[in-house]
Enzyme design. Structure first.
Site, mmCIF file in Angstrom:
data_model
loop_
_atom_site.group_PDB
_atom_site.id
_atom_site.type_symbol
_atom_site.label_atom_id
_atom_site.label_comp_id
_atom_site.label_asym_id
_atom_site.label_seq_id
_atom_site.Cartn_x
_atom_site.Cartn_y
_atom_site.Cartn_z
ATOM 1 C CE LYS A 25 -26.118 71.145 -37.603
ATOM 2 N NZ LYS A 25 -27.356 70.519 -37.918
ATOM 3 C CB ALA A 116 -20.989 61.028 -39.572
ATOM 4 C CG MET A 119 -22.674 68.388 -33.346
ATOM 5 S SD MET A 119 -21.619 68.422 -31.919
ATOM 6 C CE MET A 119 -21.788 70.130 -31.396
ATOM 7 C CG ASP A 156 -26.197 72.206 -41.690
ATOM 8 O OD1 ASP A 156 -27.350 72.675 -41.670
ATOM 9 O OD2 ASP A 156 -25.920 71.049 -41.338
HETATM 10 O O1 C5P Z 1 -27.380 69.914 -47.748
HETATM 11 P P1 C5P Z 1 -26.632 68.718 -47.292
HETATM 12 O O2 C5P Z 1 -25.593 68.284 -48.262
HETATM 13 O O3 C5P Z 1 -26.109 68.837 -45.914
HETATM 14 O O4 C5P Z 1 -27.712 67.567 -47.243
HETATM 15 C C1 C5P Z 1 -27.362 66.211 -47.274
HETATM 16 C C2 C5P Z 1 -28.602 65.395 -47.546
HETATM 17 O O5 C5P Z 1 -29.496 65.481 -46.426
HETATM 18 C C3 C5P Z 1 -29.442 65.862 -48.723
HETATM 19 O O6 C5P Z 1 -28.980 65.305 -49.929
HETATM 20 C C4 C5P Z 1 -30.821 65.314 -48.354
HETATM 21 O O7 C5P Z 1 -30.899 63.927 -48.591
HETATM 22 C C5 C5P Z 1 -30.842 65.517 -46.855
HETATM 23 N N1 C5P Z 1 -31.441 66.815 -46.503
HETATM 24 C C6 C5P Z 1 -32.817 66.956 -46.634
HETATM 25 N N2 C5P Z 1 -33.388 68.168 -46.326
HETATM 26 C C7 C5P Z 1 -32.639 69.199 -45.879
HETATM 27 C C8 C5P Z 1 -31.245 69.072 -45.719
HETATM 28 C C9 C5P Z 1 -30.679 67.841 -46.052
HETATM 29 O O8 C5P Z 1 -33.532 66.038 -47.034
HETATM 30 N N3 C5P Z 1 -33.226 70.356 -45.573
#
Ligand code: C5P
Length: 331
Positions: A25, A116, A119, A156
């Site tokens: 993405k 990391a 994307m 995502d």
């Molecule tokens: O949802 P995902 O596991 O990809 O998110 C990883 C981390 O990124 C979350 O634990 C949070 O710290 C941060 N995050 C956030 N707000 C979002 C998406 C991710 O703060 N909308």
């Protein structure tokens, strides 16, 4: 096979496998609201899938004793091959949702999306794993069940299941398809030597905002409610296929934080603009940089220039949008 073949070959237990893919993405608009009590930030984002794919093969081997996971490809050494891996968790959650016990499945990841890199490489692995598990084991999970499992795995992942050009809200997990013209967008993707962790980039944005260095998001009001902002203009430009307007309205609230943690990315962005890109931006939480180009030829020029200046670990040309996660091969 003839009966004489049966006489000379031992009857092997049947091994079957399914390979599924899911797209990377990019965020064409990424508006980040204040930190919420659940540890996430509210998002208003326009996602687009691009033609770079996570590939996941699940193998059902009746002779295997337990599940296993392996990964190959650039950056695979940084992928945890244990029960924290998103593809494993996706398979485990699919079986739980189907009310079935986890079998001794082999999970093999072929990494093609920067690890990391902002994307959604790990999220795409999870989306492909959901599709492959459902297909190989006949779990018959509905589309909504798959989206729910995806949302539980990461912000995502639902988008990586769907692909296309999509509005993302909530913390990114609520996805609504958007009208977009059938004009493909041409992108150059420049990856960086070392990844950036998503939580650390969100934290840096909070820090910069608290210090008053970076303004609050134009996508949210003071109470953290989403408001009409640049993403509406971008949505109009996408529906019209107006490339100059699309370039003008690309926006990423996380860019300031990614640049603060990795100042050298400014040089990469500047080099792409100088080489003729219509727009340059950090991809999601970075450190991958994206360049929107007028057409495939211009994308090639920009990619060649970035490569020759040695400002990226690798440089790719790609297009979006694409389809979402899908089965590629059954054996
Ligand atoms: O949802 P995902 O596991 O990809 O998110 C990883 C981390 O990124 C979350 O634990 C949070 O710290 C941060 N995050 C956030 N707000 C979002 C998406 C991710 O703060 N909308």
């Amino acid at each position: 096979m003839s009966s004489s073949d049966n006489a000379v070959r031992p009857q092997l237990a049947e091994i079957s496998s399914c390979t599924a893919v899911a797209p990377a993405k990019i965020n064409l608009h990424l508006g980040v609201g204040p930190l919420r009590e659940d540890g996430y930030h509210g998002l208003v984002t326009i996602y687009q899938s691009v033609d770079m794919w996570a590939r996941v093969t699940l193998t059902a081997d009746p002779a295997a004793q337990t599940w296993s996971i392996s990964a190959v490809g650039p950056g695979a050494e940084d992928v945890p091959c244990d029960d924290t891996n998103l593809a494993f968790r996706a398979v485990r959650d699919c079986f739980a949702a189907a009310g079935r016990e986890l079998p001794a499945v082999g999970i093999h990841l072929t990494k093609q999306i920067p690890v990391a890199g902002g994307m959604a490489g790990g999220s795409a692995d999870a989306a492909a794993a959901i599709v492959a598990a459902d297909d190989l084991y006949g779990l018959h999970l509905s589309g909504d069940q798959q989206l729910e499992i995806a949302a539980g795995l990461g912000s995502d992942v639902p988008f990586c299941l769907k692909g296309g050009t999509v509005l993302g809200t909530g913390h990114g997990e609520r996805v609504t398809p958007m009208p977009a013209a059938h004009t493909p967008l041409h992108w150059v993707v420049a990856t960086a030597e070392d990844g950036l962790s998503t939580p650390s980039v969100f934290r840096e944005l909070d820090r910069l905002r608290a210090a008053g260095t970076v303004p609050e998001s134009g996508s949210f009001d003071a109470d953290g409610h989403a408001v009409d902002a640049g993403h509406i203009e971008l949505a109009r430009a996408l529906a019209a296929g107006d490339i100059a307007q699309i370039a003008a309205w690309l926006h990423n609230d996380l860019q300031a934080a990614a640049l603060s943690l990795r100042p050298v990315l400014r040089k990469t962005l500047e080099a792409g603009r100088e080489a003729g890109a219509l727009a340059a931006m950090v991809s999601g939480s970075g450190p991958t940089c994206l360049f929107l180009c007028r057409d495939a030829d211009e994308a090639l020029d920009v990619a060649t220039e970035l490569t020759s200046r040695g400002l990226a670990r690798s440089v790719h040309t790609t297009t979006g949008p694409t389809a979402g996660a899908q089965v590629l091969e059954r054996r």
